[in-house]
Design a protein around this motif. Structure first.
Motif, PDB file in Angstrom:
ATOM      1  N   ILE A 112       0.864  -1.177   0.000  1.00  0.00           N
ATOM      2  CA  ILE A 112       0.000   0.000   0.000  1.00  0.00           C
ATOM      3  C   ILE A 112       0.905   1.234   0.000  1.00  0.00           C
ATOM      4  CG2 ILE A 112      -2.044  -1.064   1.053  1.00  0.00           C
ATOM      5  CD1 ILE A 112      -1.067  -0.024   3.773  1.00  0.00           C
ATOM      6  N   ASN A 113       0.352   2.384  -0.299  1.00  0.00           N
ATOM      7  CA  ASN A 113       1.192   3.573  -0.460  1.00  0.00           C
ATOM      8  C   ASN A 113       2.007   3.911   0.792  1.00  0.00           C
ATOM      9  OD1 ASN A 113      -0.169   3.605  -2.888  1.00  0.00           O
ATOM     10  ND2 ASN A 113      -0.555   5.807  -2.847  1.00  0.00           N
ATOM     11  N   ALA A 114       1.348   3.895   1.958  1.00  0.00           N
ATOM     12  CA  ALA A 114       2.060   4.247   3.187  1.00  0.00           C
ATOM     13  C   ALA A 114       3.234   3.308   3.421  1.00  0.00           C
ATOM     14  CB  ALA A 114       1.096   4.206   4.373  1.00  0.00           C
ATOM     15  N   GLY A 115       3.021   2.025   3.207  1.00  0.00           N
ATOM     16  CA  GLY A 115       4.086   1.040   3.401  1.00  0.00           C
ATOM     17  C   GLY A 115       5.245   1.258   2.447  1.00  0.00           C
ATOM     18  N   ALA A 116       4.921   1.543   1.184  1.00  0.00           N
ATOM     19  CA  ALA A 116       5.971   1.764   0.188  1.00  0.00           C
ATOM     20  C   ALA A 116       6.739   3.051   0.465  1.00  0.00           C
ATOM     21  CB  ALA A 116       5.355   1.801  -1.205  1.00  0.00           C
ATOM     22  N   ILE A 117       6.061   4.060   1.025  1.00  0.00           N
ATOM     23  CA  ILE A 117       6.731   5.319   1.365  1.00  0.00           C
ATOM     24  C   ILE A 117       7.707   5.099   2.529  1.00  0.00           C
ATOM     25  CG2 ILE A 117       6.368   7.646   2.278  1.00  0.00           C
ATOM     26  CD1 ILE A 117       3.695   7.655   0.627  1.00  0.00           C
ATOM     27  N   VAL A 118       7.312   4.302   3.512  1.00  0.00           N
ATOM     28  CA  VAL A 118       8.226   3.959   4.613  1.00  0.00           C
ATOM     29  C   VAL A 118       9.430   3.173   4.081  1.00  0.00           C
ATOM     30  CG1 VAL A 118       8.468   2.411   6.601  1.00  0.00           C
ATOM     31  CG2 VAL A 118       6.644   4.072   6.564  1.00  0.00           C
ATOM     32  N   VAL A 119       9.175   2.239   3.180  1.00  0.00           N
ATOM     33  CA  VAL A 119      10.268   1.479   2.565  1.00  0.00           C
ATOM     34  C   VAL A 119      11.229   2.434   1.862  1.00  0.00           C
ATOM     35  CG1 VAL A 119      10.795  -0.114   0.650  1.00  0.00           C
ATOM     36  CG2 VAL A 119       9.045  -0.718   2.337  1.00  0.00           C
ATOM     37  N   CYS A 120      10.669   3.400   1.161  1.00  0.00           N
ATOM     38  CA  CYS A 120      11.475   4.407   0.466  1.00  0.00           C
ATOM     39  C   CYS A 120      12.292   5.237   1.458  1.00  0.00           C
ATOM     40  CB  CYS A 120      10.543   5.302  -0.350  1.00  0.00           C
ATOM     41  SG  CYS A 120      11.321   5.990  -1.793  1.00  0.00           S
ATOM     42  N   ASP A 121      11.677   5.597   2.565  1.00  0.00           N
ATOM     43  CA  ASP A 121      12.372   6.325   3.621  1.00  0.00           C
ATOM     44  C   ASP A 121      13.565   5.513   4.128  1.00  0.00           C
ATOM     45  OD1 ASP A 121      12.641   8.428   5.665  1.00  0.00           O
ATOM     46  OD2 ASP A 121      11.892   6.920   7.064  1.00  0.00           O
ATOM     47  N   SER A 122      13.365   4.221   4.286  1.00  0.00           N
ATOM     48  CA  SER A 122      14.451   3.359   4.772  1.00  0.00           C
ATOM     49  C   SER A 122      15.595   3.295   3.760  1.00  0.00           C
ATOM     50  CB  SER A 122      13.932   1.945   5.090  1.00  0.00           C
ATOM     51  OG  SER A 122      13.759   1.182   3.912  1.00  0.00           O
ATOM     52  N   LEU A 123      15.262   3.333   2.474  1.00  0.00           N
ATOM     53  CA  LEU A 123      16.304   3.292   1.437  1.00  0.00           C
ATOM     54  C   LEU A 123      17.065   4.613   1.359  1.00  0.00           C
ATOM     55  CD1 LEU A 123      14.486   1.349  -1.437  1.00  0.00           C
ATOM     56  CD2 LEU A 123      16.227   0.486   0.141  1.00  0.00           C
ATOM     57  N   VAL A 124      16.359   5.729   1.543  1.00  0.00           N
ATOM     58  CA  VAL A 124      17.037   7.030   1.570  1.00  0.00           C
ATOM     59  C   VAL A 124      18.038   7.054   2.732  1.00  0.00           C
ATOM     60  CG1 VAL A 124      16.730   9.519   1.943  1.00  0.00           C
ATOM     61  CG2 VAL A 124      15.200   8.299   0.382  1.00  0.00           C
ATOM     62  N   SER A 125      17.650   6.497   3.874  1.00  0.00           N
ATOM     63  CA  SER A 125      18.580   6.404   5.013  1.00  0.00           C
ATOM     64  C   SER A 125      19.764   5.499   4.676  1.00  0.00           C
ATOM     65  CB  SER A 125      17.867   5.859   6.250  1.00  0.00           C
ATOM     66  OG  SER A 125      16.903   6.763   6.716  1.00  0.00           O
ATOM     67  N   HIS A 126      19.473   4.341   4.129  1.00  0.00           N
ATOM     68  CA  HIS A 126      20.514   3.342   3.876  1.00  0.00           C
ATOM     69  C   HIS A 126      21.543   3.833   2.859  1.00  0.00           C
ATOM     70  CE1 HIS A 126      22.272  -0.649   3.765  1.00  0.00           C
ATOM     71  NE2 HIS A 126      22.220  -0.624   2.446  1.00  0.00           N
ATOM     72  N   PHE A 127      21.064   4.511   1.813  1.00  0.00           N
ATOM     73  CA  PHE A 127      21.963   4.963   0.751  1.00  0.00           C
ATOM     74  C   PHE A 127      22.386   6.430   0.911  1.00  0.00           C
ATOM     75  CE2 PHE A 127      19.641   1.413  -1.415  1.00  0.00           C
ATOM     76  CZ  PHE A 127      20.736   0.564  -1.530  1.00  0.00           C
ATOM     77  N   SER A 128      22.008   7.026   2.027  1.00  0.00           N
ATOM     78  CA  SER A 128      22.497   8.354   2.464  1.00  0.00           C
ATOM     79  C   SER A 128      21.874   9.569   1.787  1.00  0.00           C
ATOM     80  CB  SER A 128      24.024   8.452   2.312  1.00  0.00           C
ATOM     81  OG  SER A 128      24.638   7.388   2.980  1.00  0.00           O
ATOM     82  N   SER A 129      21.133   9.388   0.688  1.00  0.00           N
ATOM     83  CA  SER A 129      20.502  10.548   0.053  1.00  0.00           C
ATOM     84  C   SER A 129      19.412  10.105  -0.905  1.00  0.00           C
ATOM     85  CB  SER A 129      21.522  11.396  -0.710  1.00  0.00           C
ATOM     86  OG  SER A 129      21.852  10.796  -1.946  1.00  0.00           O
ATOM     87  N   GLU A 130      18.556  11.059  -1.238  1.00  0.00           N
ATOM     88  CA  GLU A 130      17.479  10.821  -2.203  1.00  0.00           C
ATOM     89  C   GLU A 130      18.047  10.392  -3.553  1.00  0.00           C
ATOM     90  OE1 GLU A 130      15.444  13.808  -5.255  1.00  0.00           O
ATOM     91  OE2 GLU A 130      15.766  14.581  -3.241  1.00  0.00           O
ATOM     92  N   THR A 131      19.071  11.101  -4.023  1.00  0.00           N
ATOM     93  CA  THR A 131      19.639  10.808  -5.353  1.00  0.00           C
ATOM     94  C   THR A 131      20.278   9.434  -5.390  1.00  0.00           C
ATOM     95  OG1 THR A 131      20.102  13.157  -5.604  1.00  0.00           O
ATOM     96  CG2 THR A 131      21.196  11.676  -7.138  1.00  0.00           C
ATOM     97  N   LYS A 132      21.066   9.106  -4.370  1.00  0.00           N
ATOM     98  CA  LYS A 132      21.718   7.797  -4.334  1.00  0.00           C
ATOM     99  C   LYS A 132      20.689   6.672  -4.236  1.00  0.00           C
ATOM    100  CE  LYS A 132      26.121   9.286  -2.329  1.00  0.00           C
ATOM    101  NZ  LYS A 132      26.945   9.291  -1.097  1.00  0.00           N
ATOM    102  N   ALA A 133      19.646   6.892  -3.436  1.00  0.00           N
ATOM    103  CA  ALA A 133      18.611   5.867  -3.291  1.00  0.00           C
ATOM    104  C   ALA A 133      17.942   5.591  -4.623  1.00  0.00           C
ATOM    105  CB  ALA A 133      17.581   6.305  -2.250  1.00  0.00           C
ATOM    106  N   PHE A 134      17.556   6.646  -5.337  1.00  0.00           N
ATOM    107  CA  PHE A 134      16.897   6.412  -6.624  1.00  0.00           C
ATOM    108  C   PHE A 134      17.839   5.744  -7.619  1.00  0.00           C
ATOM    109  CE2 PHE A 134      15.758   7.472 -10.978  1.00  0.00           C
ATOM    110  CZ  PHE A 134      14.524   6.838 -11.023  1.00  0.00           C
ATOM    111  N   ASP A 135      19.095   6.167  -7.640  1.00  0.00           N
ATOM    112  CA  ASP A 135      20.068   5.545  -8.559  1.00  0.00           C
ATOM    113  C   ASP A 135      20.205   4.052  -8.277  1.00  0.00           C
ATOM    114  OD1 ASP A 135      20.487   7.952  -9.790  1.00  0.00           O
ATOM    115  OD2 ASP A 135      22.404   8.386  -8.780  1.00  0.00           O
ATOM    116  N   LYS A 136      20.193   3.692  -6.996  1.00  0.00           N
ATOM    117  CA  LYS A 136      20.304   2.268  -6.625  1.00  0.00           C
ATOM    118  C   LYS A 136      19.052   1.498  -7.043  1.00  0.00           C
ATOM    119  CE  LYS A 136      24.331   1.975  -4.545  1.00  0.00           C
ATOM    120  NZ  LYS A 136      25.404   1.075  -5.040  1.00  0.00           N
TER     121      LYS A 136
END
Length: 307
Positions: A112-136
C-alpha cells in the motif's frame, strides 16, 4: 497447447472487454493513455519469451516498482524492516489514512502507499541521500531486467509530485508517529520517481524471474536475495499485491502478483516463469480490469496456479 497459442487465445477472448473500466485520472499525466491497449508477455526460467498484443509498449509501472524497493529494503535491513511496516493485508484502499491513524503510523504492508513510502524512507537512510537511493533502485531494476535502457518518465514524476497530496498526508502522519526518518519531500521525490519508471510487459516479466527462482536470476545466475526472502516477498504479493482486491485476485488467478495504476500487473509462477500484462483501464480497486481477466484465463487454461 503451446504457450504462444494460449496467449493468442487469451488475446481474442479479452478483446470484447476492452473499453470497460477507467484509466487513472488522479495523476493527470496518466489520464491521456489509450484505454484500448492490451499486451501480455511471459518469460520462462530458461529465458524463453512469448508475447502478444502491446507487450512491447512502454508504460508507467507505478506500484509494481514497490516489489523492487521492498526487495532492496529487505536485503538491507532484513527482519528489522518488519518493525516499521507489517505483513498483513489492509482490506482498505491503497491510499487510506484512517487505518494508519488507528495503527499508530505503522503501515499494514509494503505494497500500500504508506508502506511503500516507509520502505522508500528506509532506502534514503541506507543509501544516504534521495539521489543515491533512486540511482540504486534504477540500477537494481536494470540488473533484474537485464536492460540498462529502462528509465523514468519525468513528466509523470512531476505530475505526481504536484498532485500527490494524499501521499504527502500519509508521510506527514507517519512522521508525527515517529515512523519516518528523513525529510518528507526528499523521500516523496524518490517515491514518485520510482513509481514513474517506464517498462513494457516483456521487460517486466523478465525482471520478476528472481522471484520465480528462489531469489536467484536463472539467466544471469546472480543471487539477488536469499530463498527465504523470496518466499516472504511472494507470500506478500499473494496476500497484499492488489490492495483491497488481493483476496479476489488470489481467488481468480491463484498466483503471487502485483498491480499498478498504470495498468500493469506482474505475476510469478514459482519455479517456472513470470508473467506481465498491460491494459490501462482499471476496475474499482485500481487494478487492470482486462489484465486481471487475462491472468485468470491463463491459469485456468494452463493449470499454472499455486493452488
Amino acid at each position: 497447447m503451446e504457450l504462444k497459442d494460449v496467449l493468442s487465445e487469451i488475446h481474442q477472448e479479452v478483446a470484447p472487454l476492452l473499453g470497460q473500466g477507467k484509466v487513472a485520472t488522479y495523476i493527470p499525466a496518466l489520464a491521456n493513455v489509450d484505454p484500448m491497449q492490451f499486451g501480455m508477455a511471459i518469460t520462462l526460467n530458461n529465458g524463453q519469451q512469448f508475447g502478444v498484443g502491446s507487450y512491447q509498449t512502454a508504460f508507467s509501472i507505478q506500484s509494481i516498482s514497490k516489489v523492487f524497493t521492498y526487495t532492496l529494503a529487505l536485503r538491507a535491513y532484513q527482519d528489522g524492516l518488519y518493525k516499521r511496516v507489517w505483513r498483513e493485508p489492509s482490506g482498505n484502499p491503497f491510499n487510506s489514512l484512517v487505518q494508519l491513524e488507528y495503527e499508530a503510523g505503522i503501515p499494514r504492508n509494503p505494497f500500500i502507499n504508506a508502506g511503500a513510502i516507509v520502505v522508500c524512507d528506509s532506502l534514503v537512510s541506507h543509501f544516504s541521500s534521495e539521489t543515491k537511493a533512486f540511482d540504486k533502485i534504477l540500477s537494481f531494476i536494470h540488473e533484474c531486467s537485464g536492460d540498462s535502457n529502462i528509465t523514468v518518465d519525468e513528466v509523470v514524476a512531476q505530475s505526481e509530485m504536484e498532485h500527490g497530496y494524499r501521499n504527502l498526508a500519509l508521510a506527514g502522519l507517519m512522521k508525527s508517529f515517529g515512523n519516518f526518518d528523513n525529510g518528507i519531500i526528499e523521500v516523496l521525490k524518490t517515491y514518485f520517481k520510482h513509481c514513474s519508471i517506464v517498462m513494457n510487459a516483456q521487460q517486466l516479466s523478465r525482471s520478476m524471474l528472481y522471484l520465480a527462482n528462489d531469489g536467484t536470476d536463472p539467466i544471469s545466475k546472480k543471487q539477488l536475495i536469499n530463498s527465504t526472502q523470496a518466499k516472504r516477498i511472494n507470500s506478500l504479493l499473494l496476500t497484499c499485491g492488489h490492495y483491497d482486491a488481493s483476496g479476489d485476485f488470489a481467488f481468480r488467478v491463484g498466483l503471487p502478483g502485483k498491480s499498478g495504476v498504470g495498468g500493469g500487473i506482474v505475476a510469478v509462477v514459482p519455479g517456472v516463469m513470470a508473467i506481465a500484462v498491460y491494459s490501462p483501464a482499471l476496475n474499482e480497486s485500481g487494478n487492470s480490469l482486462v489484465g486481471t481477466k487475462a491472468l485468470e484465463l491463463f491459469t485456468t487454461k494452463t493449470g499454472y496456479s499455486i493452488f
